[in-house]
Design an enzyme around this catalytic site. Sequence first.
Site, PDB file in Angstrom:
ATOM      1  N   ARG A   1       0.847  -1.327   0.008  1.00 50.22           N
ATOM      2  CA  ARG A   1       0.083  -0.111  -0.045  1.00 50.22           C
ATOM      3  C   ARG A   1       1.007   1.108  -0.088  1.00 50.22           C
ATOM      4  O   ARG A   1       2.078   1.028   0.140  1.00 50.22           O
ATOM      5  CB  ARG A   1      -0.875   0.105   1.264  1.00 50.22           C
ATOM      6  CG  ARG A   1      -0.381   0.139   2.610  1.00 50.22           C
ATOM      7  CD  ARG A   1      -1.016   0.073   3.627  1.00 50.22           C
ATOM      8  NE  ARG A   1      -0.259   0.679   4.770  1.00 50.22           N
ATOM      9  CZ  ARG A   1      -0.676   0.607   6.185  1.00 50.22           C
ATOM     10  NH1 ARG A   1      -1.522  -0.104   6.453  1.00 50.22           N
ATOM     11  NH2 ARG A   1       0.109   1.059   6.966  1.00 50.22           N
TER      12      ARG A   1
ATOM     13  N   ASP B   1       9.230  -9.930   6.544  1.00 55.22           N
ATOM     14  CA  ASP B   1       9.286  -8.937   7.769  1.00 55.22           C
ATOM     15  C   ASP B   1      10.486  -8.503   7.487  1.00 55.22           C
ATOM     16  O   ASP B   1      11.778  -9.105   7.674  1.00 55.22           O
ATOM     17  CB  ASP B   1       9.215  -9.570   9.114  1.00 55.22           C
ATOM     18  CG  ASP B   1       9.246  -8.759  10.299  1.00 55.22           C
ATOM     19  OD1 ASP B   1      10.015  -7.485  10.118  1.00 55.22           O
ATOM     20  OD2 ASP B   1       9.143  -9.073  11.450  1.00 55.22           O
ATOM     21  N   VAL B   2      10.762  -7.142   7.205  1.00 52.77           N
ATOM     22  CA  VAL B   2      12.115  -6.563   6.908  1.00 52.77           C
ATOM     23  C   VAL B   2      13.139  -6.468   8.361  1.00 52.77           C
ATOM     24  O   VAL B   2      14.270  -6.188   8.184  1.00 52.77           O
ATOM     25  CB  VAL B   2      12.084  -4.979   6.419  1.00 52.77           C
ATOM     26  CG1 VAL B   2      11.371  -5.087   5.088  1.00 52.77           C
ATOM     27  CG2 VAL B   2      11.445  -4.021   7.461  1.00 52.77           C
TER      28      VAL B   2
ATOM     29  N   TYR C   1      11.138   7.842  15.387  1.00 56.00           N
ATOM     30  CA  TYR C   1      11.160   8.174  13.973  1.00 56.00           C
ATOM     31  C   TYR C   1      12.510   9.080  13.427  1.00 56.00           C
ATOM     32  O   TYR C   1      13.011   8.406  12.318  1.00 56.00           O
ATOM     33  CB  TYR C   1       9.692   8.616  13.476  1.00 56.00           C
ATOM     34  CG  TYR C   1       9.430   8.571  12.146  1.00 56.00           C
ATOM     35  CD1 TYR C   1       9.166   7.376  11.231  1.00 56.00           C
ATOM     36  CD2 TYR C   1       9.617   9.740  11.260  1.00 56.00           C
ATOM     37  CE1 TYR C   1       8.904   7.341  10.075  1.00 56.00           C
ATOM     38  CE2 TYR C   1       9.184   9.699  10.072  1.00 56.00           C
ATOM     39  CZ  TYR C   1       8.767   8.510   9.340  1.00 56.00           C
ATOM     40  OH  TYR C   1       8.482   8.470   7.958  1.00 56.00           O
TER      41      TYR C   1
HETATM   42  P1  NAP Z   1       2.286   3.206   4.719  1.00 52.76           P
HETATM   43  O1  NAP Z   1       1.044   3.384   3.919  1.00 52.76           O
HETATM   44  O2  NAP Z   1       1.956   3.085   6.177  1.00 52.76           O
HETATM   45  O3  NAP Z   1       3.351   1.874   4.282  1.00 52.76           O
HETATM   46  C1  NAP Z   1       4.156   1.280   4.798  1.00 52.76           C
HETATM   47  C2  NAP Z   1       4.247  -0.117   4.666  1.00 52.76           C
HETATM   48  O4  NAP Z   1       5.361  -0.777   5.461  1.00 52.76           O
HETATM   49  C3  NAP Z   1       3.039  -0.825   5.226  1.00 52.76           C
HETATM   50  O5  NAP Z   1       2.499  -1.722   3.963  1.00 52.76           O
HETATM   51  C4  NAP Z   1       3.384  -1.566   6.174  1.00 52.76           C
HETATM   52  O6  NAP Z   1       2.642  -2.864   6.469  1.00 52.76           O
HETATM   53  C5  NAP Z   1       4.805  -1.958   5.933  1.00 52.76           C
HETATM   54  N1  NAP Z   1       5.644  -2.610   6.839  1.00 52.76           N
HETATM   55  C6  NAP Z   1       5.785  -2.005   8.347  1.00 52.76           C
HETATM   56  N2  NAP Z   1       6.433  -2.889   8.906  1.00 52.76           N
HETATM   57  C7  NAP Z   1       6.882  -3.886   8.015  1.00 52.76           C
HETATM   58  C8  NAP Z   1       7.803  -4.837   8.531  1.00 52.76           C
HETATM   59  N3  NAP Z   1       8.338  -4.944   9.408  1.00 52.76           N
HETATM   60  N4  NAP Z   1       8.195  -5.581   7.276  1.00 52.76           N
HETATM   61  C9  NAP Z   1       7.698  -5.350   6.047  1.00 52.76           C
HETATM   62  N5  NAP Z   1       6.730  -4.540   5.598  1.00 52.76           N
HETATM   63  C10 NAP Z   1       6.391  -3.355   6.884  1.00 52.76           C
HETATM   64  O7  NAP Z   1       3.104   4.619   4.718  1.00 52.76           O
HETATM   65  P2  NAP Z   1       3.978   5.120   3.565  1.00 52.76           P
HETATM   66  O8  NAP Z   1       3.813   6.480   3.584  1.00 52.76           O
HETATM   67  O9  NAP Z   1       3.687   4.638   2.095  1.00 52.76           O
HETATM   68  O10 NAP Z   1       5.349   4.977   3.981  1.00 52.76           O
HETATM   69  C11 NAP Z   1       6.692   4.452   2.921  1.00 52.76           C
HETATM   70  C12 NAP Z   1       7.804   4.965   3.490  1.00 52.76           C
HETATM   71  O11 NAP Z   1       8.003   6.593   3.349  1.00 52.76           O
HETATM   72  C13 NAP Z   1       8.094   4.598   4.959  1.00 52.76           C
HETATM   73  O12 NAP Z   1       9.415   4.509   4.977  1.00 52.76           O
HETATM   74  C14 NAP Z   1       7.750   6.089   5.675  1.00 52.76           C
HETATM   75  O13 NAP Z   1       8.493   6.061   6.937  1.00 52.76           O
HETATM   76  C15 NAP Z   1       8.249   7.156   4.521  1.00 52.76           C
HETATM   77  N6  NAP Z   1       7.793   8.233   4.687  1.00 52.76           N
HETATM   78  C16 NAP Z   1       6.366   8.567   4.651  1.00 52.76           C
HETATM   79  C17 NAP Z   1       5.673   9.855   4.736  1.00 52.76           C
HETATM   80  C18 NAP Z   1       4.549  10.187   4.708  1.00 52.76           C
HETATM   81  O14 NAP Z   1       4.296  11.344   4.789  1.00 52.76           O
HETATM   82  N7  NAP Z   1       3.387   9.436   4.599  1.00 52.76           N
HETATM   83  C19 NAP Z   1       6.662  11.064   4.858  1.00 52.76           C
HETATM   84  C20 NAP Z   1       8.044  10.654   4.938  1.00 52.76           C
HETATM   85  C21 NAP Z   1       8.535   9.484   4.814  1.00 52.76           C
HETATM   86  P3  NAP Z   1       1.572  -2.907   7.913  1.00 52.76           P
HETATM   87  O15 NAP Z   1       0.584  -2.082   7.744  1.00 52.76           O
HETATM   88  O16 NAP Z   1       1.804  -4.489   8.025  1.00 52.76           O
HETATM   89  O17 NAP Z   1       2.855  -2.316   8.816  1.00 52.76           O
END
Ligand code: NAP
Length: 246
Positions: free
Chosen positions: A16, A58-59, A150
Amino acid sequence: MGKLDGRVAIITGGARGQGESEARLFALEGATVIITDLLAEQGQRVAADIGGTFLRHDVTSEEDWAEVVEATVKAHGRIDVLVNNAGIYRKGNLRNTTLEDYRQVIDINQIGVFLGMQAVAATMIEAKRGSIVNISSIAGILGTPQSIAYGASKWAVRGMTKAAALDLGRFGIRVNSIHPGMIATDMMTEVTDGSDSRFAKMERAVPIGRAAQAGEIASVALFLASDDSSYATGAEFVIDGGITAM
Ligand code: NAP
């Protein structure tokens, strides 16, 4: 002709959000995409849509990483791109963050990226090519409120990216980091506690005046994954609508 024709890409957290968007764009550009995530149902659905493969992963697990690499090389013979995208956010400042929460964030966001880079290195070194894209955050550029764990994890990703780039450059492997600002995914819902008014207030504080869509990060990941960025390594790509310019 696609920018990733014939390439094999692993994208963690690809079920997602930004990972899904990257998986869809990479597939459109000709890549064979391996989506990994804990969310099996969603991951399988995306993989089926794009003609890719889903692996439950699981990473934080070294064994899981070994299996992902083995399965990918066995099926496709190569790994050209790794996007270390999986991540979690846990709200908390210095005073109220538990050690358990701190360790969980570091485990997934920091150790997960370390293990990922280490897991694909031998295969990429043998091929003398590869691109690793690590998703950090503007929380890895600035101090951000309510983000002690974080922020620590994302600063570490920024530093590790540069260290790995120095190590792997001579083998033809590039390593770069992306630093998204406010991206409209489920993670942002967590940051804003699901409050629309808080989300809107945060958007007003962005110089561009809005949150980004996941695709606006995916296009930068594509640039870094492809030969369009052939001379970029050890670099940080801030995509934040101007937040860090303030
Ligand atoms: P997201 O929709 O929450 O997606 C994160 C994905 O990582 C989820 O599918 C989640 O699955 C998976 N994940 C979590 N823990 C995991 C594990 N141990 N092993 C494998 N998969 C795992 O958030 P996103 O916004 O797309 O985030 C993607 C990246 O962008 C992240 O690194 C985040 O920190 C970074 N980021 C996001 C934002 C923002 O504003 N959204 C801003 C800056 C940086 P589960 O639901 O099972 O946990």
